[in-house]
Design a protein around this motif. Structure first.
Motif, PDB file in Angstrom:
ATOM      1  N   VAL A  61      -1.264  -1.374  20.183  1.00 40.50           N
ATOM      2  CA  VAL A  61      -0.308  -2.171  20.951  1.00 40.50           C
ATOM      3  C   VAL A  61      -0.918  -2.444  22.322  1.00 40.50           C
ATOM      4  N   THR A  63      -0.410  -4.103  26.259  1.00 43.14           N
ATOM      5  CA  THR A  63       0.603  -4.391  27.273  1.00 43.14           C
ATOM      6  C   THR A  63      -0.100  -4.759  28.579  1.00 43.14           C
ATOM      7  N   LYS A  75       0.247  -5.691  17.964  1.00 40.50           N
ATOM      8  CA  LYS A  75       1.459  -6.184  18.608  1.00 40.50           C
ATOM      9  C   LYS A  75       1.262  -6.154  20.116  1.00 40.50           C
ATOM     10  N   ILE A  77       3.551  -5.886  23.754  1.00 45.80           N
ATOM     11  CA  ILE A  77       4.870  -5.493  24.254  1.00 45.80           C
ATOM     12  C   ILE A  77       4.830  -5.508  25.770  1.00 45.80           C
ATOM     13  N   THR A  78       5.919  -5.885  26.414  1.00 45.21           N
ATOM     14  CA  THR A  78       5.945  -5.988  27.869  1.00 45.21           C
ATOM     15  C   THR A  78       5.684  -4.645  28.535  1.00 45.21           C
ATOM     16  N   THR A  81       8.848  -2.152  29.097  1.00 45.05           N
ATOM     17  CA  THR A  81       9.175  -1.276  27.967  1.00 45.05           C
ATOM     18  C   THR A  81       8.159  -0.156  27.825  1.00 45.05           C
ATOM     19  N   CYS A  82       6.871  -0.495  27.938  1.00 38.29           N
ATOM     20  CA  CYS A  82       5.816   0.510  27.743  1.00 38.29           C
ATOM     21  C   CYS A  82       5.812   1.554  28.856  1.00 38.29           C
ATOM     22  N   ALA A 247       2.582   2.275  25.198  1.00 42.37           N
ATOM     23  CA  ALA A 247       2.127   1.341  24.165  1.00 42.37           C
ATOM     24  C   ALA A 247       1.655   2.096  22.922  1.00 42.37           C
ATOM     25  N   LEU A 250       4.589   3.415  21.004  1.00 43.04           N
ATOM     26  CA  LEU A 250       5.257   2.340  20.274  1.00 43.04           C
ATOM     27  C   LEU A 250       4.411   1.849  19.100  1.00 43.04           C
TER      28      LEU A 250
END
Length: 252
Positions: A61, A63, A75, A77-78, A81-82, A247, A250
């Motif tokens: 992930v 970010t 993926k 992710i912002t 969130t991370c 990250a 997630l």
């Protein structure tokens, strides 16, 4: 299986590889992002492969500022969130407010019941960020560690300019007047802390704050944030990896 988190920031890129339990950091790396986040992601891929973290045994992930520049990510992710998730790695089961002072922006994130429930970011100005401090340290002819050491010996003076360019001009004027370097260093750092406090006050008050970003583990920053917030502020030497850790968590 490895869970990989890549946080490509505007100044530095951080990588964390967690084991499949999400409880242990197997590998970690921080490197300058440089002029190209695309090149940074290539360098990260080479480093991962050199450590045996391949397409066949990983989930990735990405970010951060340059997250779209990681073509091998499963993926993106912002960072909000991370960072929230990553801070929970150091504070399992706790409701906390995260203060992330990055190179180009500062974020304050309220993390409750294992989710981000509110956040605030500074506007598009580096005056309350690590870049601001880097520029001012350069003007004083010192590195960041020396800047904080000087500040401990100085008296707080007001740096009134809200813009990095004007603040630099203000500092040049103070130098010309013979203002002690220690006092200027103290004033610069406190101007950043005051801007962070303004941002923190825009979300509900918390009993527990956690400092991440480039100043994670910085005792001076923690002490003065605690003094002004009148609340407990904790940090960790690996706090700058919070975004990458989140990250990786997630990626599981």
């Amino acid at each position: 299986m490895y869970n990989v988190g890549i946080d490509i920031g505007s100044t530095a890129s951080k990588v964390v590889v967690l084991d499949d339990s999400k409880k242990e950091i197997v590998f970690k790396k921080v490197m300058p992002t440089g002029w190209s986040s695309v090149q940074a992601s290539r360098d990260i891929e080479e480093w991962l492969l050199a450590n045996g973290v391949t397409e066949d045994n990983r989930k990735v992930v990405a970010t951060g500022y340059g997250r779209v520049s990681v073509p091998f990510a499963d993926k993106v992710i912002t960072e909000i969130t991370c960072h929230g998730k990553g801070a929970s790695f150091f504070n399992p089961g706790k409701d906390i407010t995260i203060i992330d002072i990055g190179g180009q922006d500062t974020k304050v994130i309220s993390f409750r019941d294992n989710f981000v429930d509110d956040f605030k970011m500074n506007d598009k100005c580096s005056a309350g960020t690590g870049k601001f401090l880097e520029v001012m340290a350069g003007r004083l002819g010192v590195d960041l560690d020396e800047m904080f050491a000087l500040a401990r010996k100085g008296k707080d003076i007001k740096i009134s300019s809200m813009c990095t360019v004007f603040a630099e001009t203000e500092i040049i004027s103070l130098i010309g007047k013979g203002t002690p370097k220690e006092d200027i260093a103290c004033g610069v750092i406190h101007s950043i802390i005051n801007k962070v406090i303004i941002l923190v006050n825009r979300i509900p008050k918390s009993d527990q704050y956690f400092l991440t970003g480039g100043f994670a583990g910085n005792d001076y920053m923690v002490e003065h944030l605690q003094e002004l917030l009148k609340a407990d502020v904790s940090t960790h030497e690996d706090g700058r990896f919070a975004g990458a850790i989140g990250a990786a968590m997630l990626a599981k």
